[in-house]
Scaffold this active site. Structure first.
Site, PDB file in Angstrom:
ATOM      1  N   TYR A  50       0.828  -1.200   0.000  1.00  9.80           N
ATOM      2  CA  TYR A  50       0.000   0.000   0.000  1.00  9.80           C
ATOM      3  C   TYR A  50       0.869   1.260   0.000  1.00  9.80           C
ATOM      4  CZ  TYR A  50      -4.110  -2.891   1.129  1.00  9.80           C
ATOM      5  OH  TYR A  50      -5.119  -3.818   1.105  1.00  9.80           O
ATOM      6  N   SER A 204     -13.550  -4.066  -0.027  1.00 12.14           N
ATOM      7  CA  SER A 204     -14.521  -3.344  -0.862  1.00 12.14           C
ATOM      8  C   SER A 204     -15.949  -3.782  -0.539  1.00 12.14           C
ATOM      9  CB  SER A 204     -14.228  -3.572  -2.356  1.00 12.14           C
ATOM     10  OG  SER A 204     -14.962  -2.689  -3.171  1.00 12.14           O
ATOM     11  N   PRO A 205     -16.357  -3.712   0.738  1.00 13.04           N
ATOM     12  CA  PRO A 205     -17.665  -4.242   1.132  1.00 13.04           C
ATOM     13  C   PRO A 205     -18.862  -3.450   0.626  1.00 13.04           C
ATOM     14  CG  PRO A 205     -16.645  -3.111   2.972  1.00 13.04           C
ATOM     15  CD  PRO A 205     -15.609  -3.175   1.893  1.00 13.04           C
ATOM     16  N   LEU A 206     -18.637  -2.229   0.156  1.00 10.63           N
ATOM     17  CA  LEU A 206     -19.733  -1.455  -0.438  1.00 10.63           C
ATOM     18  C   LEU A 206     -19.821  -1.664  -1.943  1.00 10.63           C
ATOM     19  CD1 LEU A 206     -19.380   1.888   1.548  1.00 10.63           C
ATOM     20  CD2 LEU A 206     -20.977   0.003   1.971  1.00 10.63           C
ATOM     21  N   GLY A 207     -18.854  -2.417  -2.475  1.00  8.82           N
ATOM     22  CA  GLY A 207     -18.876  -2.749  -3.889  1.00  8.82           C
ATOM     23  C   GLY A 207     -18.845  -1.519  -4.779  1.00  8.82           C
ATOM     24  N   PHE A 210     -21.425   3.092  -4.816  1.00  8.85           N
ATOM     25  CA  PHE A 210     -21.170   4.533  -4.801  1.00  8.85           C
ATOM     26  C   PHE A 210     -20.209   4.969  -5.904  1.00  8.85           C
ATOM     27  CE2 PHE A 210     -22.494   3.622  -0.413  1.00  8.85           C
ATOM     28  CZ  PHE A 210     -23.485   4.570  -0.259  1.00  8.85           C
ATOM     29  N   GLU A 212     -20.395   3.646  -9.302  1.00  7.94           N
ATOM     30  CA  GLU A 212     -20.942   3.495 -10.641  1.00  7.94           C
ATOM     31  C   GLU A 212     -22.426   3.838 -10.666  1.00  7.94           C
ATOM     32  OE1 GLU A 212     -20.079  -0.414 -12.080  1.00  7.94           O
ATOM     33  OE2 GLU A 212     -17.936  -0.279 -11.577  1.00  7.94           O
TER      34      GLU A 212
END
Length: 291
Positions: A50, A204-207, A210, A212
């Protein structure tokens, strides 16, 4: 299900804290760490790569200056990716899971994070050249010395984990999983976590919700509208609650550095979604009813 070292139910992902995102100063990192602790987020997810191999050091310097007691937090980090960056003289991106490299990388992470141990070390991505024996030797040495408390993997399939477990137990698997990336609910990955009492973590749990604006996210947005008032919750809280409803007891790694959104994420833990609402959101994501 498996839990490790009193991990918080929501994990703070640090990937965007440094050069790959917000480029937070030392004081901003200290402030954000303390905010996380105040709202109940005590686990911080890292990887050696990172920030072009720079995030761990920046976080570690901030942690050392913060005076936060080490026993109050849990640190996760990953190794294995040889990334093309200024910090590495690599000709091509590749994976290195030799005994010497794993140990060297883990010890480097300890130095950069200003800690004597990490609570969980993950192999970052599977390599086609993985050999369980040298990986096991490295992990066993690190576990025996107390430099790592637990050993796991990230982005591994059940068959890849089974191969590793011919030589060493795997305690966790961190994979991409969300309402818009739900394939691991069907391909055996989460089944494997349940079957073997393995901790499941989701990056990336919200995919893409927010990020696209497409048919899928518009269907989900429409389905969420009545649920927002029903559960007195925001869209991100409902998406996290949907994910945590899975019996694998998934631990979301939330990548935001926004203090309000971190606090809101913890409130998602308290939401118990009705069964039909869960399937309404699944239908919205997939665009069809279940078979």
């Amino acid at each position: 299900m498996k839990t490790l070292a009193n991990f918080s139910r929501i994990i703070a992902g640090t990937m965007t804290w440094g050069a790959w995102g917000k480029k937070l100063s030392k004081q901003q990192m200290i402030t954000l760490m303390n905010h996380c602790l105040e709202v109940g987020v005590t686990t911080f997810d890292h990887a050696d790569i990172y920030g072009g191999y720079g995030n761990e050091e920046e976080f570690g310097n901030a942690f050392a200056s913060s005076k936060i007691s080490r026993h109050k937090i849990q640190l996760v980090t990953k190794c294995g990716i040889q990334y093309m960056a200024k910090a590495r003289d690599n000709k091509v991106k590749h994976y290195d899971y030799s005994r010497d490299y794993i140990i060297w990388s883990a010890e480097r992470s300890l130095e950069k994070l200003c800690t004597e141990y990490v609570d969980l070390l993950l192999l970052h991505r599977p390599s086609p050249l993985m050999d369980p024996e040298p990986i096991a030797r490295a992990a066993e040495e690190l576990l025996k010395s107390g430099k790592i408390r637990s050993f796991g993997v990230s982005n591994f399939t059940p068959s890849q984990i089974a191969m590793l477990e011919t030589a060493i137990p795997v305690e966790a698997n961190q994979v991409e999983c969300s309402l818009t990336a739900e394939s691991v609910m069907y391909d055996g990955t989460l089944d494997n976590c349940i079957t073997h009492n393995r901790m499941a973590m989701a990056w990336s749990p919200l995919g893409s919700y927010f990020r696209e604006d497409d048919d899928r996210t518009r269907r989900i947005r429409e389905a969420l509208q009545p649920m927002k008032s029903k559960y007195s919750a925001t869209e991100d809280q409902l998406i996290l609650a949907w994910l945590m409803q899975h019996p694998a007891e998934i631990y979301p790694v939330v990548g935001t550095s926004n203090p309000r959104r971190i606090a809101d994420s913890m409130k998602a833990v308290e939401i118990s979604m009705d069964l039909e609402d869960w399937f309404i959101l699944l239908k919205a994501s997939q665009g069809h009813e279940v078979p």
